[in-house]
Design a protein around this motif. Structure first.
Motif, mmCIF file in Angstrom:
data_model
loop_
_atom_site.group_PDB
_atom_site.id
_atom_site.type_symbol
_atom_site.label_atom_id
_atom_site.label_comp_id
_atom_site.label_asym_id
_atom_site.label_seq_id
_atom_site.Cartn_x
_atom_site.Cartn_y
_atom_site.Cartn_z
ATOM 1 N N ARG A 288 9.842 68.069 -25.248
ATOM 2 C CA ARG A 288 10.891 68.918 -24.533
ATOM 3 C C ARG A 288 10.945 70.396 -25.418
ATOM 4 N NH1 ARG A 288 16.175 65.910 -24.205
ATOM 5 N NH2 ARG A 288 14.967 64.740 -22.378
ATOM 6 N N PHE A 289 10.953 70.408 -26.616
ATOM 7 C CA PHE A 289 11.226 71.356 -27.230
ATOM 8 C C PHE A 289 10.016 72.073 -27.788
ATOM 9 C CE2 PHE A 289 15.015 68.833 -27.853
ATOM 10 C CZ PHE A 289 16.094 69.825 -27.914
ATOM 11 N N ALA A 290 8.674 71.687 -26.875
ATOM 12 C CA ALA A 290 7.527 72.649 -27.231
ATOM 13 C C ALA A 290 7.814 73.968 -26.048
ATOM 14 C CB ALA A 290 6.505 71.869 -26.769
ATOM 15 N N MET A 291 8.840 73.679 -25.176
ATOM 16 C CA MET A 291 8.940 74.776 -24.162
ATOM 17 C C MET A 291 7.771 75.135 -23.593
ATOM 18 S SD MET A 291 12.314 75.222 -24.715
ATOM 19 C CE MET A 291 13.853 74.996 -26.013
ATOM 20 N N THR A 292 7.062 74.516 -23.000
ATOM 21 C CA THR A 292 5.832 74.935 -22.357
ATOM 22 C C THR A 292 6.017 74.798 -20.884
ATOM 23 O OG1 THR A 292 5.019 72.843 -22.356
ATOM 24 C CG2 THR A 292 4.027 74.053 -24.180
ATOM 25 N N LYS A 293 5.122 75.420 -20.129
ATOM 26 C CA LYS A 293 5.173 75.363 -18.564
ATOM 27 C C LYS A 293 4.610 74.234 -17.751
ATOM 28 C CE LYS A 293 4.147 79.203 -16.273
ATOM 29 N NZ LYS A 293 3.483 80.164 -15.731
ATOM 30 N N GLY A 294 5.044 73.801 -16.799
ATOM 31 C CA GLY A 294 4.681 72.712 -16.364
ATOM 32 C C GLY A 294 5.526 71.337 -16.478
ATOM 33 N N PHE A 295 6.005 70.958 -15.675
ATOM 34 C CA PHE A 295 7.016 70.047 -15.685
ATOM 35 C C PHE A 295 6.359 68.456 -15.821
ATOM 36 C CE2 PHE A 295 10.148 66.878 -14.113
ATOM 37 C CZ PHE A 295 11.281 66.921 -14.981
ATOM 38 N N MET A 296 6.824 67.880 -16.913
ATOM 39 C CA MET A 296 6.431 66.586 -17.141
ATOM 40 C C MET A 296 7.649 65.567 -17.158
ATOM 41 S SD MET A 296 3.395 67.348 -19.993
ATOM 42 C CE MET A 296 3.306 65.592 -20.223
ATOM 43 N N PRO A 297 7.930 64.937 -16.290
ATOM 44 C CA PRO A 297 9.193 64.135 -16.455
ATOM 45 C C PRO A 297 9.162 62.707 -17.544
ATOM 46 C CG PRO A 297 7.798 63.398 -14.314
ATOM 47 C CD PRO A 297 7.113 64.515 -14.954
ATOM 48 N N MET A 298 10.341 62.586 -18.208
ATOM 49 C CA MET A 298 10.556 61.406 -18.757
ATOM 50 C C MET A 298 10.255 60.144 -17.913
ATOM 51 S SD MET A 298 13.994 62.328 -20.743
ATOM 52 C CE MET A 298 13.974 60.757 -21.831
ATOM 53 N N PRO A 299 9.739 59.233 -18.357
ATOM 54 C CA PRO A 299 9.528 57.875 -17.615
ATOM 55 C C PRO A 299 10.888 57.308 -16.992
ATOM 56 C CG PRO A 299 8.771 57.678 -19.837
ATOM 57 C CD PRO A 299 9.411 58.790 -19.778
ATOM 58 N N GLY A 300 10.761 56.943 -15.872
ATOM 59 C CA GLY A 300 11.845 55.844 -15.282
ATOM 60 C C GLY A 300 13.065 57.059 -14.689
ATOM 61 N N ALA A 301 14.164 56.398 -14.537
ATOM 62 C CA ALA A 301 15.507 57.188 -14.015
ATOM 63 C C ALA A 301 15.662 58.463 -14.911
ATOM 64 C CB ALA A 301 16.744 56.156 -13.690
ATOM 65 N N ASP A 302 15.221 58.419 -16.220
ATOM 66 C CA ASP A 302 15.606 59.679 -16.964
ATOM 67 C C ASP A 302 14.706 60.886 -16.335
ATOM 68 O OD1 ASP A 302 16.802 57.651 -18.376
ATOM 69 O OD2 ASP A 302 15.508 57.445 -20.143
ATOM 70 N N GLY A 303 13.938 60.786 -16.014
ATOM 71 C CA GLY A 303 13.011 61.738 -15.384
ATOM 72 C C GLY A 303 13.756 62.722 -14.192
ATOM 73 N N TRP A 304 15.020 62.207 -13.709
ATOM 74 C CA TRP A 304 15.468 62.862 -12.784
ATOM 75 C C TRP A 304 16.998 63.699 -13.541
ATOM 76 C CZ3 TRP A 304 12.510 59.331 -11.015
ATOM 77 C CH2 TRP A 304 11.965 59.318 -9.779
ATOM 78 N N GLN A 305 17.097 63.538 -14.676
ATOM 79 C CA GLN A 305 17.996 64.474 -15.342
ATOM 80 C C GLN A 305 17.678 65.850 -15.198
ATOM 81 O OE1 GLN A 305 19.466 62.523 -19.374
ATOM 82 N NE2 GLN A 305 17.582 62.143 -19.280
ATOM 83 N N VAL A 306 18.494 66.845 -15.087
ATOM 84 C CA VAL A 306 18.304 68.159 -15.084
ATOM 85 C C VAL A 306 18.911 68.953 -16.086
ATOM 86 C CG1 VAL A 306 18.699 70.127 -13.501
ATOM 87 C CG2 VAL A 306 18.477 68.090 -12.707
ATOM 88 N N SER A 307 20.112 68.834 -16.296
ATOM 89 C CA SER A 307 20.734 69.863 -17.464
ATOM 90 C C SER A 307 21.220 68.985 -18.533
ATOM 91 C CB SER A 307 21.952 70.593 -16.952
ATOM 92 O OG SER A 307 21.781 71.302 -15.721
ATOM 93 N N THR A 308 21.552 69.608 -19.617
ATOM 94 C CA THR A 308 21.985 69.311 -20.803
ATOM 95 C C THR A 308 23.337 68.411 -20.712
ATOM 96 O OG1 THR A 308 21.330 71.165 -21.957
ATOM 97 C CG2 THR A 308 22.719 69.592 -23.269
ATOM 98 N N PRO A 309 23.219 67.249 -21.098
ATOM 99 C CA PRO A 309 24.487 66.091 -20.944
ATOM 100 C C PRO A 309 25.700 67.152 -21.278
ATOM 101 C CG PRO A 309 23.012 65.390 -22.379
ATOM 102 C CD PRO A 309 22.385 66.401 -21.811
ATOM 103 N N THR A 310 26.937 66.556 -20.849
ATOM 104 C CA THR A 310 28.182 67.016 -21.431
ATOM 105 C C THR A 310 28.668 65.952 -22.194
ATOM 106 O OG1 THR A 310 28.744 68.152 -19.399
ATOM 107 C CG2 THR A 310 30.450 67.529 -20.639
#
Length: 425
Positions: A288-310
């Motif tokens: 995540r913190f490599a900050m590269t282009k091209g979206f690569m989702p986390m496995p499973g339901a976690d890959g639908w996260q969008v923003s930093t959690p509160t």
């Protein structure tokens, strides 16, 4: 169980209740020093006493570590890094909704998650463009359908199929939705509606609906705002494609609390190709913190996260859902059936109850119709220290939540309502 309309009987039920100690783990509202009888958990659950310490803990992490709280543990506050805060509630959520831990994730708010999951799982193609839902579902869902479809260049009036109860019925008959799915089988892309109806309290046969939708060649999802923490769910076993819920009702995670999603594991293998609206918190965590282009989702339901959690809201959420998981959904459901059954017994000869009489078709809620002076009756209940929920034009919703509602609370409600109605006559 054979119920008796006596206070001593209600108190005996409380003495024999294996979950009775859980009431002491919640703050019960008071007015003028008097404890209120709370029947509004279907709108906002009560505050667990543990959430203040949970929030204070994260405030201490923020104080001691600041930005390093995302990555570092601290011996003083013994924190888990915030980077994986969404993982803390996974075991509890998996138990509550009947899922694998990889299939659930706490994130966002309910209607946001609805839009995100519609983006992935509503995939109109050819003649399969229709979405089947129930008529009169919660307004937010209907607004989401309307705007989501228009944003994709589709006309909701042409795409959305709404199934209403048969004339003369307050609720849906078991075959109504299955018949509709069969009727529109060739044009259905998606079946999506609430698993528990917010107004009537009716519980739908989600397992049968999922089978029927798949047999018709459609995907199936459920809004579980009124189902999660309320009724027994087996989303993985039922082969439901996706679901979403809020946490501030029966899960007691606070006003506007963090939502959650379920995505069945059969969709995990192709998660990289599923259409979605993405953000950086759903990006593959090790990179995540490599900050590269091209979206690569986390496995499973976690890959639908969008923003930093509160973080503070997530802390409240985790503290709350642990209580539900600890009590156990089977135990909660057993008590719920007795509590709601007792309330039905006490009220059935007083008012018109539109919630089904069959315990399998209802959860922790009874909806009463009072066409004449219903609002005045509701206000008198409130003045008497009984907190329910009013829905226009003539409905009082009452929800005896098993974590903190006692049988004595239920008896007092029945006694008070009977007295109010007798005086109004």
């Amino acid at each position: 169980m054979n119920f008796i309309n006596e206070l001593d009987f209600a108190r005996q039920l409380d003495q024999n209740d294996p979950l009775r100690a859980y009431q002491d783990r919640f703050h019960i509202p008071q007015r003028n020093g008097q404890r209120l009888r709370y029947f509004c958990g279907n709108s906002l659950g009560l505050q667990p006493k543990s959430v203040r310490a949970a929030v204070d803990h994260e405030l201490a992490v923020w104080q001691n570590l600041a930005v390093e709280g995302w990555f570092e543990q601290d011996e003083v506050v013994r924190n888990q890094p915030w980077l994986t805060i969404h993982e803390r509630s996974k075991p509890a959520l998996a138990h509550i909704v009947g899922a694998l831990e990889t299939e659930v994730c706490a994130m966002n708010n309910l209607t946001i998650n609805m839009h995100l999951l519609l983006t992935s799982f509503y995939r109109p193609a050819g003649q399969r463009t229709k979405i089947l839902t129930i008529g009169g579902d919660f307004p937010s869902d209907m607004y989401a359908f309307e705007t989501h479809l228009r944003a994709r260049g589709l006309n909701p009036d042409e795409v959305l199929i709404e199934v209403f109860p048969q004339p003369g019925h307050d609720t849906w008959q078991p075959a109504d939705l299955l018949t509709a799915i069969d009727q529109y089988a060739d044009t259905l892309a998606l079946v999506l509606f609430s698993g528990v109806h917010y107004y009537t309290g009716q519980v739908f046969d989600m397992a049968a609906i999922a089978r029927a939708a798949h047999n018709a060649g459609a995907l199936v999802g459920f809004d579980l705002a009124h189902g999660v923490g309320n009724v027994l769910l087996q989303l993985h076993q039922w082969q439901v494609d996706f679901a979403y819920w809020c946490s501030y009702k029966y899960l007691n995670a606070g006003p506007g609390g963090v939502s959650g999603i379920f995505v069945h594991e059969r969709h995990h293998a192709d998660s990289a190709t599923l259409p979605r609206l993405a953000g950086w918190w759903g990006y593959d965590q090790p990179q995540r913190f490599a900050m590269t282009k091209g979206f690569m989702p986390m496995p499973g339901a976690d890959g639908w996260q969008v923003s930093t959690p509160t973080v503070l809201a997530m802390a409240t959420h985790d503290a709350a859902v642990q209580i539900t998981a600890e009590a156990g959904m089977n135990n909660l459901r057993q008590k719920s059936e007795r509590l709601t059954g007792y309330l039905y017994y006490l009220l059935n000869d007083l008012v018109h109850i539109i919630t089904p009489s069959d315990p399998a078709q209802r959860g922790c809620q009874l909806s009463l119709l009072l066409p004449e002076q219903g609002r005045q009756v509701f206000d008198q209940l409130t003045a008497a220290g009984i907190i329910g929920d009013w829905r226009e034009p003539d409905c009082i919703r009452l929800a005896p939540a098993p974590l903190y509602t006692s049988f004595e609370d239920v008896w007092q409600l029945g006694h008070t309502l009977r007295d109010i109605l007798a005086r109004r006559r």
